[in-house]
Design an enzyme around this catalytic site. Sequence first.
Site, PDB file in Angstrom:
ATOM      1  CD1 TRP A 189      -1.266   7.214   2.973  1.00 47.63           C
ATOM      2  CD2 TRP A 189      -2.056   7.417   0.888  1.00 47.63           C
ATOM      3  NE1 TRP A 189      -2.542   6.681   2.946  1.00 47.63           N
ATOM      4  CE2 TRP A 189      -3.040   6.797   1.686  1.00 47.63           C
ATOM      5  CE3 TRP A 189      -2.324   7.638  -0.468  1.00 47.63           C
ATOM      6  CZ2 TRP A 189      -4.281   6.402   1.179  1.00 47.63           C
ATOM      7  CZ3 TRP A 189      -3.566   7.253  -0.983  1.00 47.63           C
ATOM      8  CH2 TRP A 189      -4.530   6.644  -0.154  1.00 47.63           C
ATOM      9  CD  GLU A 230      -0.081  11.058   4.283  1.00 48.55           C
ATOM     10  OE1 GLU A 230       0.448  11.148   3.156  1.00 48.55           O
ATOM     11  OE2 GLU A 230      -1.106  11.691   4.596  1.00 48.55           O
ATOM     12  CE  LYS A 232      -7.145   7.393   4.749  1.00 49.09           C
ATOM     13  NZ  LYS A 232      -7.366   8.009   3.451  1.00 49.09           N
ATOM     14  CG  ASP A 263      -3.447  13.731   6.501  1.00 50.18           C
ATOM     15  OD1 ASP A 263      -4.447  14.177   7.107  1.00 50.18           O
ATOM     16  OD2 ASP A 263      -3.359  13.748   5.263  1.00 50.18           O
ATOM     17  CG  HIS A 266      -4.361  10.080   7.481  1.00 52.84           C
ATOM     18  ND1 HIS A 266      -3.380   9.683   6.618  1.00 52.84           N
ATOM     19  CD2 HIS A 266      -5.283  10.694   6.707  1.00 52.84           C
ATOM     20  CE1 HIS A 266      -3.672  10.048   5.395  1.00 52.84           C
ATOM     21  NE2 HIS A 266      -4.830  10.673   5.420  1.00 52.84           N
ATOM     22  CG  HIS A 290      -0.076  15.660   4.503  1.00 53.08           C
ATOM     23  ND1 HIS A 290      -0.399  14.618   3.675  1.00 53.08           N
ATOM     24  CD2 HIS A 290       1.076  16.185   4.013  1.00 53.08           C
ATOM     25  CE1 HIS A 290       0.531  14.500   2.735  1.00 53.08           C
ATOM     26  NE2 HIS A 290       1.437  15.428   2.927  1.00 53.08           N
ATOM     27  CG  ASP A 298      -8.508  11.390   5.519  1.00 53.15           C
ATOM     28  OD1 ASP A 298      -8.228  12.585   5.739  1.00 53.15           O
ATOM     29  OD2 ASP A 298      -7.859  10.660   4.759  1.00 53.15           O
ATOM     30  CG  ASP A 300      -8.508  14.795   2.521  1.00 52.34           C
ATOM     31  OD1 ASP A 300      -7.454  15.061   3.099  1.00 52.34           O
ATOM     32  OD2 ASP A 300      -8.866  13.633   2.255  1.00 52.34           O
ATOM     33  CG  ASP A 330      -3.566  15.635   1.871  1.00 55.72           C
ATOM     34  OD1 ASP A 330      -4.177  15.795   0.791  1.00 55.72           O
ATOM     35  OD2 ASP A 330      -3.288  14.510   2.321  1.00 55.72           O
TER      36      ASP A 330
HETATM   37  C1  RNT Z   1      -4.451  10.054   1.661  1.00 60.16           C
HETATM   38  C2  RNT Z   1      -3.256  10.833   2.101  1.00 60.16           C
HETATM   39  C3  RNT Z   1      -2.370  11.358   0.985  1.00 60.16           C
HETATM   40  C4  RNT Z   1      -3.162  11.892  -0.182  1.00 60.16           C
HETATM   41  C5  RNT Z   1      -2.305  12.557  -1.225  1.00 60.16           C
HETATM   42  C6  RNT Z   1      -3.084  12.866  -2.474  1.00 60.16           C
HETATM   43  O1  RNT Z   1      -5.289   9.702   2.700  1.00 60.16           O
HETATM   44  O2  RNT Z   1      -3.646  11.889   2.927  1.00 60.16           O
HETATM   45  O3  RNT Z   1      -1.463  12.277   1.481  1.00 60.16           O
HETATM   46  O4  RNT Z   1      -4.182  12.767   0.228  1.00 60.16           O
HETATM   47  O5  RNT Z   1      -1.218  11.769  -1.474  1.00 60.16           O
HETATM   48 ZN    ZN Z   2      -2.048  13.277   3.589  1.00 57.89          ZN
END
Ligand code: RNT
Ligand code: ZN
Length: 424
Positions: A189, A230, A232, A263, A266, A290, A298, A300, A330
């Site tokens: 990523w 990955e 986004k 993810d 994302h 993720h 996003d 998290d 994640d």
């Molecule tokens: C960031 C991505 C990625 C990170 C990690 C720490 O938007 O989700 O996967 O969260 O690499």
């Molecule tokens: Zn991620």
Amino acid sequence: MEKEKRIERAYPIAKEEYAEIGVDTERALDRLDRTPVSLHCWQADDVSGCERSDAALSGGGIQATGNYPGKATNLQEIRRDLDKAYSLIPGNHRLNLHAMYGDFGDRRVERDRIEPEHFQSWVDWAGDRNIGVDFNCTLFSHPKADSGYTLSSRDDGIRRFWMEHVKRCREIGSYIGKELGTPCIHNIWIPDGSKDVTVERFLRRRLLKESLDAIFSKKYDSNTLKDSVESKLFGIGMESYTVGSHEFYLGYAIENRLLLCLDIGHFHPTEQVSDKVSAVFQFLDELLFHVTRPVRWDSDHVVTLNDEVRALMQEIVWADKLDNAHIGLDFFDAGINRIGAYVIGTRATQKALLLALLDPVEKMRQYEKDGRKFELLALMEEAKSKPFGAVWDYYCLKKNVPVAEAVIAEIQNYEDAVLNKRSS
Ligand code: RNT
Ligand code: ZN
């Protein structure tokens, strides 16, 4: 004891309830037990890492918010916290490492200089615990990422620096996979993108493609290393353009037979990652997920048992692709007990999977085939109130981990005994 007896008594009844709709709870539990979730090391310390540098978390719009006490400040503390988390989660799981978490001692090792030896102590640690390890290159929180571009930088020196980093990370991943006897998933990523308008969208993506082509020109045995990319949509401070967009990586992964990482955080709030599963599996053999919880952005947040995670697990199971799905986590919440975060998030992911495994899929398929839409909807509704909790509690009991809210006291004890004694 009284409680254990109650769980043992409730389970056979739950088993019968499920049997009545054609679901075998033993089979579901067995499948759940054989499905590892990859716990990300970065929840333990808010994505700080173990490098000798004071670069704060930055780049790509990722951010850990909160200041809950007891954050892990070094490798030993991270490992101790992970051990605690694993001990409270049923089943055998994996670990997801980031390159910034190497065992560098008190040396400063540049990102384009890291070697397998810097991860040897992780390999030993994981080997002792019989857990597999996944890996990520770290292309953020670094002065050479400050311009907002890494693998798509127009500065040749910067681009070469990051290419070298990623190449080394794949080498390390393959070493880890070989040592541990289970393929390491290396995920890329990158934070590249722009806050405001840009006329160089094409150029940046061409540069990224060139960088990736050079990186992947080296082939590894897929028994040791599997590569994933990955995407986004946007990040805070890079709202206008993301070089590594979904369409870019989807195309790249298909063309190069890589894994695609989806993810949950994302995508657009009204877009669902779960719906992408059946589409992408038409073209790719394996996917990496993720599992996270976006709240408005996003953000998290810690994973909870919500509709999106449930829908994701259903799509994986309904597509009969559990063997081809790699489930990683994640999230990084610095606002609550961090070990508690691991336990809630991993268990919620497992619960969602178990719920999907307990769905009366065959009956549902039959109804759908017969055009019996009312019956299908009704059965799906009824499945929601089957005694799922009894099956889950029974699984935890059998796996010797605290049942249900008993984890709360365990986490509190650990907080008193260990976390509150830390200086941070
Ligand atoms: C960031 C991505 C990625 C990170 C990690 C720490 O938007 O989700 O996967 O969260 O690499
Ligand atoms: Zn991620």
